[in-house]
Design a protein around this motif. Sequence first.
Motif, PDB file in Angstrom:
ATOM      1  N   ASN A 220       0.838  -1.213   0.000  1.00 11.09           N
ATOM      2  CA  ASN A 220       0.000   0.000   0.000  1.00 11.09           C
ATOM      3  C   ASN A 220       0.867   1.255   0.000  1.00 11.09           C
ATOM      4  N   THR A 221       1.895   1.235  -0.818  1.00 10.37           N
ATOM      5  CA  THR A 221       2.864   2.329  -0.816  1.00 10.37           C
ATOM      6  C   THR A 221       3.096   2.846  -2.228  1.00 10.37           C
ATOM      7  N   LEU A 222       3.135   4.164  -2.320  1.00 11.30           N
ATOM      8  CA  LEU A 222       3.440   4.871  -3.564  1.00 11.30           C
ATOM      9  C   LEU A 222       4.867   5.386  -3.478  1.00 11.30           C
ATOM     10  N   TYR A 223       5.575   5.374  -4.608  1.00 12.59           N
ATOM     11  CA  TYR A 223       6.962   5.838  -4.632  1.00 12.59           C
ATOM     12  C   TYR A 223       7.156   6.906  -5.702  1.00 12.59           C
ATOM     13  N   LEU A 224       8.169   7.716  -5.479  1.00 12.51           N
ATOM     14  CA  LEU A 224       8.640   8.633  -6.511  1.00 12.51           C
ATOM     15  C   LEU A 224      10.162   8.563  -6.505  1.00 12.51           C
ATOM     16  N   GLN A 225      10.711   7.904  -7.517  1.00  8.39           N
ATOM     17  CA  GLN A 225      12.162   7.844  -7.668  1.00  8.39           C
ATOM     18  C   GLN A 225      12.600   9.087  -8.435  1.00  8.39           C
ATOM     19  N   MET A 226      13.457   9.868  -7.826  1.00  3.54           N
ATOM     20  CA  MET A 226      13.900  11.122  -8.419  1.00  3.54           C
ATOM     21  C   MET A 226      15.391  11.046  -8.707  1.00  3.54           C
ATOM     22  N   ASN A 227      15.755  11.092  -9.972  1.00  2.34           N
ATOM     23  CA  ASN A 227      17.158  11.048 -10.393  1.00  2.34           C
ATOM     24  C   ASN A 227      17.545  12.372 -11.034  1.00  2.34           C
ATOM     25  N   SER A 228      18.830  12.588 -11.161  1.00  3.07           N
ATOM     26  CA  SER A 228      19.363  13.801 -11.802  1.00  3.07           C
ATOM     27  C   SER A 228      18.705  15.046 -11.218  1.00  3.07           C
ATOM     28  N   LEU A 229      18.658  15.118  -9.910  1.00  2.00           N
ATOM     29  CA  LEU A 229      17.989  16.236  -9.250  1.00  2.00           C
ATOM     30  C   LEU A 229      18.685  17.557  -9.533  1.00  2.00           C
ATOM     31  N   LYS A 230      17.865  18.597  -9.648  1.00  2.00           N
ATOM     32  CA  LYS A 230      18.341  19.946  -9.948  1.00  2.00           C
ATOM     33  C   LYS A 230      17.898  20.889  -8.834  1.00  2.00           C
ATOM     34  N   PRO A 231      18.570  22.024  -8.702  1.00  5.26           N
ATOM     35  CA  PRO A 231      18.121  22.999  -7.694  1.00  5.26           C
ATOM     36  C   PRO A 231      16.658  23.409  -7.887  1.00  5.26           C
ATOM     37  N   GLU A 232      16.190  23.414  -9.120  1.00  2.00           N
ATOM     38  CA  GLU A 232      14.793  23.802  -9.353  1.00  2.00           C
ATOM     39  C   GLU A 232      13.793  22.740  -8.891  1.00  2.00           C
ATOM     40  N   ASP A 233      14.279  21.591  -8.438  1.00  2.00           N
ATOM     41  CA  ASP A 233      13.400  20.573  -7.866  1.00  2.00           C
ATOM     42  C   ASP A 233      13.148  20.788  -6.377  1.00  2.00           C
ATOM     43  N   ILE A 234      13.794  21.788  -5.806  1.00  2.00           N
ATOM     44  CA  ILE A 234      13.606  22.078  -4.382  1.00  2.00           C
ATOM     45  C   ILE A 234      12.149  22.429  -4.125  1.00  2.00           C
ATOM     46  N   ALA A 235      11.534  21.713  -3.186  1.00  2.00           N
ATOM     47  CA  ALA A 235      10.123  21.933  -2.879  1.00  2.00           C
ATOM     48  C   ALA A 235       9.711  21.007  -1.743  1.00  2.00           C
ATOM     49  N   VAL A 236       8.529  21.258  -1.232  1.00  2.00           N
ATOM     50  CA  VAL A 236       7.861  20.279  -0.382  1.00  2.00           C
ATOM     51  C   VAL A 236       7.019  19.396  -1.298  1.00  2.00           C
ATOM     52  N   TYR A 237       7.216  18.104  -1.196  1.00  2.00           N
ATOM     53  CA  TYR A 237       6.514  17.153  -2.054  1.00  2.00           C
ATOM     54  C   TYR A 237       5.362  16.526  -1.283  1.00  2.00           C
ATOM     55  N   TYR A 238       4.197  16.515  -1.922  1.00  2.00           N
ATOM     56  CA  TYR A 238       2.988  16.007  -1.295  1.00  2.00           C
ATOM     57  C   TYR A 238       2.439  14.816  -2.071  1.00  2.00           C
ATOM     58  N   CYS A 239       2.050  13.811  -1.341  1.00  2.00           N
ATOM     59  CA  CYS A 239       1.370  12.655  -1.903  1.00  2.00           C
ATOM     60  C   CYS A 239      -0.125  12.964  -1.982  1.00  2.00           C
ATOM     61  N   HIS A 240      -0.747  12.536  -3.066  1.00  2.00           N
ATOM     62  CA  HIS A 240      -2.171  12.791  -3.277  1.00  2.00           C
ATOM     63  C   HIS A 240      -2.872  11.494  -3.669  1.00  2.00           C
ATOM     64  N   ALA A 241      -4.101  11.347  -3.185  1.00  2.00           N
ATOM     65  CA  ALA A 241      -4.936  10.214  -3.584  1.00  2.00           C
ATOM     66  C   ALA A 241      -6.327  10.725  -3.941  1.00  2.00           C
ATOM     67  N   ALA A 242      -6.827  10.241  -5.061  1.00  2.00           N
ATOM     68  CA  ALA A 242      -8.176  10.584  -5.499  1.00  2.00           C
ATOM     69  C   ALA A 242      -9.080   9.384  -5.254  1.00  2.00           C
ATOM     70  N   SER A 243     -10.176   9.639  -4.557  1.00  2.00           N
ATOM     71  CA  SER A 243     -11.123   8.573  -4.227  1.00  2.00           C
ATOM     72  C   SER A 243     -12.523   9.092  -4.515  1.00  2.00           C
ATOM     73  N   GLY A 244     -13.030   8.790  -5.699  1.00  2.00           N
ATOM     74  CA  GLY A 244     -14.313   9.349  -6.089  1.00  2.00           C
ATOM     75  C   GLY A 244     -14.218  10.859  -6.127  1.00  2.00           C
ATOM     76  N   PRO A 245     -15.143  11.543  -5.442  1.00  2.00           N
ATOM     77  CA  PRO A 245     -15.099  13.010  -5.434  1.00  2.00           C
ATOM     78  C   PRO A 245     -14.145  13.597  -4.397  1.00  2.00           C
ATOM     79  N   ASP A 246     -13.488  12.732  -3.645  1.00  2.00           N
ATOM     80  CA  ASP A 246     -12.660  13.187  -2.533  1.00  2.00           C
ATOM     81  C   ASP A 246     -11.177  13.173  -2.886  1.00  2.00           C
ATOM     82  N   ASP A 247     -10.479  14.133  -2.306  1.00  2.00           N
ATOM     83  CA  ASP A 247      -9.028  14.225  -2.444  1.00  2.00           C
ATOM     84  C   ASP A 247      -8.395  14.118  -1.073  1.00  2.00           C
ATOM     85  N   TYR A 248      -7.301  13.389  -1.013  1.00  2.70           N
ATOM     86  CA  TYR A 248      -6.564  13.222   0.232  1.00  2.70           C
ATOM     87  C   TYR A 248      -5.105  13.613   0.005  1.00  2.70           C
TER      88      TYR A 248
END
Length: 115
Positions: free
Chosen positions: A76-104
Motif C-alpha cells: 500500500n505504498t506509492l513511490y517517486l524515484q527522483m534522479n538527476s535532481l536539480k536545484p529547481e526541484d527544491i520543494a515540499v513534495y505532497y502525496c495525493h490520492a483521489a477517491s471518487g469526489p474526494d481528495d486526500y
Amino acid sequence: QVQLVESGGGLVQAGGSLRLSCAASGSIFSINAMGWYRQAPGKQSEWVARITSGGSTNYADSVKGRFTISRDNAKNTLYLQMNSLKPEDIAVYYCHAASGPDDYWGQGTQVTVSS
C-alpha cells in the motif's frame, strides 16, 4: 477516509537521487489514482506525476525522464524515484490520492538540492 504519510525527503547534491515513499491506509480500496505534487517556496503548487489504479503513468514535462512514479500494492505504498535532481526541484513534495469526489493529501516531505 484515506491517510497518507510521506517519507524519504532530504538534502542531496545536484545530480543525485532520492526516493520518496507514501504509505496509504484506511479505505485504500476506493482510491482511483495517486500522484505527487510539489510546492516550491513562493510558488504555486505544481503537479509532478500520476499513476492510475490500472498502472498508467503521466509526468509533468519538467520531470519527465528523470522521475519515476510507481506503487507496491502489497505494501500500500506509492513511490517517486527522483534522479538527476536539480536545484529547481527544491520543494515540499505532497502525496495525493483521489477517491471518487474526494481528495486526500499527505503532510509533505521537504526535498532540498544543493548546487
